[in-house]
Design an enzyme around this catalytic site. Structure first.
Site, PDB file in Angstrom:
ATOM      1  N   GLU A 108      18.502 -13.958  14.427  1.00  9.73           N
ATOM      2  CA  GLU A 108      19.111 -13.191  15.531  1.00  9.73           C
ATOM      3  C   GLU A 108      18.070 -12.455  16.370  1.00  9.73           C
ATOM      4  O   GLU A 108      16.893 -12.353  15.981  1.00  9.73           O
ATOM      5  CB  GLU A 108      20.118 -12.183  14.966  1.00  9.73           C
ATOM      6  CG  GLU A 108      19.480 -11.153  14.031  1.00  9.73           C
ATOM      7  CD  GLU A 108      20.221  -9.820  13.996  1.00  9.73           C
ATOM      8  OE1 GLU A 108      20.481  -9.238  15.067  1.00  9.73           O
ATOM      9  OE2 GLU A 108      20.507  -9.345  12.877  1.00  9.73           O
ATOM     10  N   LYS A 148      24.104  -1.300   4.322  1.00 10.46           N
ATOM     11  CA  LYS A 148      23.403  -0.021   4.159  1.00 10.46           C
ATOM     12  C   LYS A 148      24.370   1.124   4.362  1.00 10.46           C
ATOM     13  O   LYS A 148      25.410   0.971   4.983  1.00 10.46           O
ATOM     14  CB  LYS A 148      22.191   0.047   5.074  1.00 10.46           C
ATOM     15  CG  LYS A 148      22.478   0.228   6.537  1.00 10.46           C
ATOM     16  CD  LYS A 148      21.196   0.613   7.239  1.00 10.46           C
ATOM     17  CE  LYS A 148      20.322  -0.574   7.579  1.00 10.46           C
ATOM     18  NZ  LYS A 148      21.030  -1.607   8.334  1.00 10.46           N
TER      19      LYS A 148
HETATM   20  N1  PSU Z   1      21.657  -3.611  10.817  1.00  8.14           N
HETATM   21  C1  PSU Z   1      20.300  -3.562  10.729  1.00  8.14           C
HETATM   22  N2  PSU Z   1      19.540  -3.991  11.753  1.00  8.14           N
HETATM   23  C2  PSU Z   1      20.103  -4.499  12.890  1.00  8.14           C
HETATM   24  C3  PSU Z   1      21.538  -4.565  12.985  1.00  8.14           C
HETATM   25  C4  PSU Z   1      22.266  -4.120  11.924  1.00  8.14           C
HETATM   26  O1  PSU Z   1      19.775  -3.121   9.731  1.00  8.14           O
HETATM   27  O2  PSU Z   1      19.365  -4.887  13.811  1.00  8.14           O
HETATM   28  C5  PSU Z   1      22.153  -5.168  14.203  1.00  8.14           C
HETATM   29  C6  PSU Z   1      22.617  -6.611  13.942  1.00  8.14           C
HETATM   30  O3  PSU Z   1      22.350  -7.385  15.084  1.00  8.14           O
HETATM   31  C7  PSU Z   1      24.109  -6.451  13.767  1.00  8.14           C
HETATM   32  C8  PSU Z   1      24.389  -5.338  14.730  1.00  8.14           C
HETATM   33  O4  PSU Z   1      24.834  -7.620  14.067  1.00  8.14           O
HETATM   34  O5  PSU Z   1      23.324  -4.446  14.577  1.00  8.14           O
HETATM   35  C9  PSU Z   1      25.721  -4.671  14.468  1.00  8.14           C
HETATM   36  O6  PSU Z   1      26.037  -3.841  15.521  1.00  8.14           O
HETATM   37  P1  PSU Z   1      27.515  -3.264  15.642  1.00  8.14           P
HETATM   38  O7  PSU Z   1      27.699  -2.377  14.447  1.00  8.14           O
HETATM   39  O8  PSU Z   1      27.513  -2.523  16.936  1.00  8.14           O
HETATM   40  O9  PSU Z   1      28.436  -4.444  15.641  1.00  8.14           O
END
Ligand code: PSU
Ligand code: MN
Length: 304
Positions: free
Chosen positions: A25, A160
């Site tokens: 990603e 996490k």
């Molecule tokens: N958790 C991490 N690093 C990240 C993300 C999540 O430790 O970079 C990113 C990922 O791309 C995940 C996104 O899909 O955050 C989730 O965002 P939201 O909670 O806004 O859907």
């Protein structure tokens, strides 16, 4: 579809020849880590995938094209632009495409694009989930819905505790997403190897995981298997320390009223600052560990 989707020649060839490919990603590059560590990490990740016998396919939206296998120059561009690139989840795709804009894809958006290209395996650091306080904010990541619907299997380091881990597991259960622990009964908590919650199934080899994926596909059961891989012992953080830091970061975010798509990047940045980069180092190492496992599973999938 061809008008929207651009697959690099190398990735295209690998897919056509049933060679292992690992999707990666780009939100993690622009919104998950600071420059230049984000770019260094993304490039190293591709190297590790290759060393483990698979082809890396880093995914992003580049000038409105859903691009599978972006170039090192594009990785550098997204990393340098950081928060100025749109964070692209499912809902953002149509508008970024129609406007010809760039987007760094989240887990959800990366799964959608990987699926369009025919890639079955995707490795990253962390997924989105049910946020703490979701019972009032309703902040539940679109990643969870995607895991329930889209046939791309995801390797991550667990959930996490910026998230409500218990509610995230309940949500995944409701949506029928199998949560696998790689060599562990316990769901890993990203920075640490233990969360206090159990996975659904422990599996001890990439080949066992690939067999379960195959069964799911052949039965026509849509959605992902979520493979959780604990951070290597030597890089794992002290549980009380990291939980204290996360607590502080969440309080600060609430005080400032940070919400919606900004909350995850805000918390990650805050945690990195409070730990003076220690959490960033752990984050980088767990991603390396996950893409290695991702390559191994992708290889097994191709051999079945
Ligand atoms: N958790 C991490 N690093 C990240 C993300 C999540 O430790 O970079 C990113 C990922 O791309 C995940 C996104 O899909 O955050 C989730 O965002 P939201 O909670 O806004 O859907
Ligand atoms: Mn959200």
């Amino acid at each position: 579809m061809m008008d929207y989707l651009v697959v690099s020649p190398e990735v295209k060839k690998a897919i056509e020849e049933n060679k292992p490919v690992v999707a990666l990603e780009s939100t993690i590059i622009s919104h998950g880590m600071p420059y230049p560590k984000n770019v260094e990490t993304a490039l190293k990740v591709e190297e590790i995938v290759r060393e483990n016998g698979a082809i890396p396919a880093t995914i992003a939206i580049i000038q409105g094209k859903l691009t599978v296998g972006i170039t090192p120059e594009e990785i550098d561009y997204l990393g340098k632009k950081g928060l100025d690139v749109a964070k692209a989840s499912r809902r953002d795709i149509p508008v970024l495409v129609s406007r010809g804009e760039d987007g760094a894809t989240t887990v959800a958006a990366t799964m959608i694009i990987a699926n369009l290209a025919g890639i079955k395996l995707f490795a990253t650091g962390g997924i989105g989930g049910v946020h703490r306080g979701a019972e009032t904010t309703m902040d539940i990541s679109a990643d969870l819905e995607e895991l329930s619907n889209t046939n791309v299997n995801v390797v991550c380091a667990g959930a996490k505790s910026i998230l409500d881990i218990g509610l995230t597991l309940e949500y995944l259960e409701t949506k029928g997403v199998p949560v696998i622990g790689y060599k562990t009964e316990e769901l890993p908590a990203f920075y640490t190897r233990e969360s206090g919650f159990k996975v659904n199934y422990k599996m001890d080899s990439p080949s066992d995981i690939a067999k379960a994926i195959k069964a799911k596909n052949e039965l026509g059961l849509n959605g992902a298997m979520l493979i959780t891989n604990p951070i290597p012992e030597e890089y794992s953080m002290d549980k009380d320390l990291i939980n204290g830091v996360i607590e502080e970061a969440v309080l600060e975010a609430n005080k400032l009223g940070v919400k919606g798509k900004d909350i995850t990047p805000y918390l990650l940045d805050k945690i990195q600052k409070i730990t003076e980069g220690k959490s960033l180092e752990a984050n980088i190492q767990l991603v390396f560990n996950n893409v290695k496992l991702g390559a191994q599973i992708a290889k097994e999938l191709c051999s079945l």
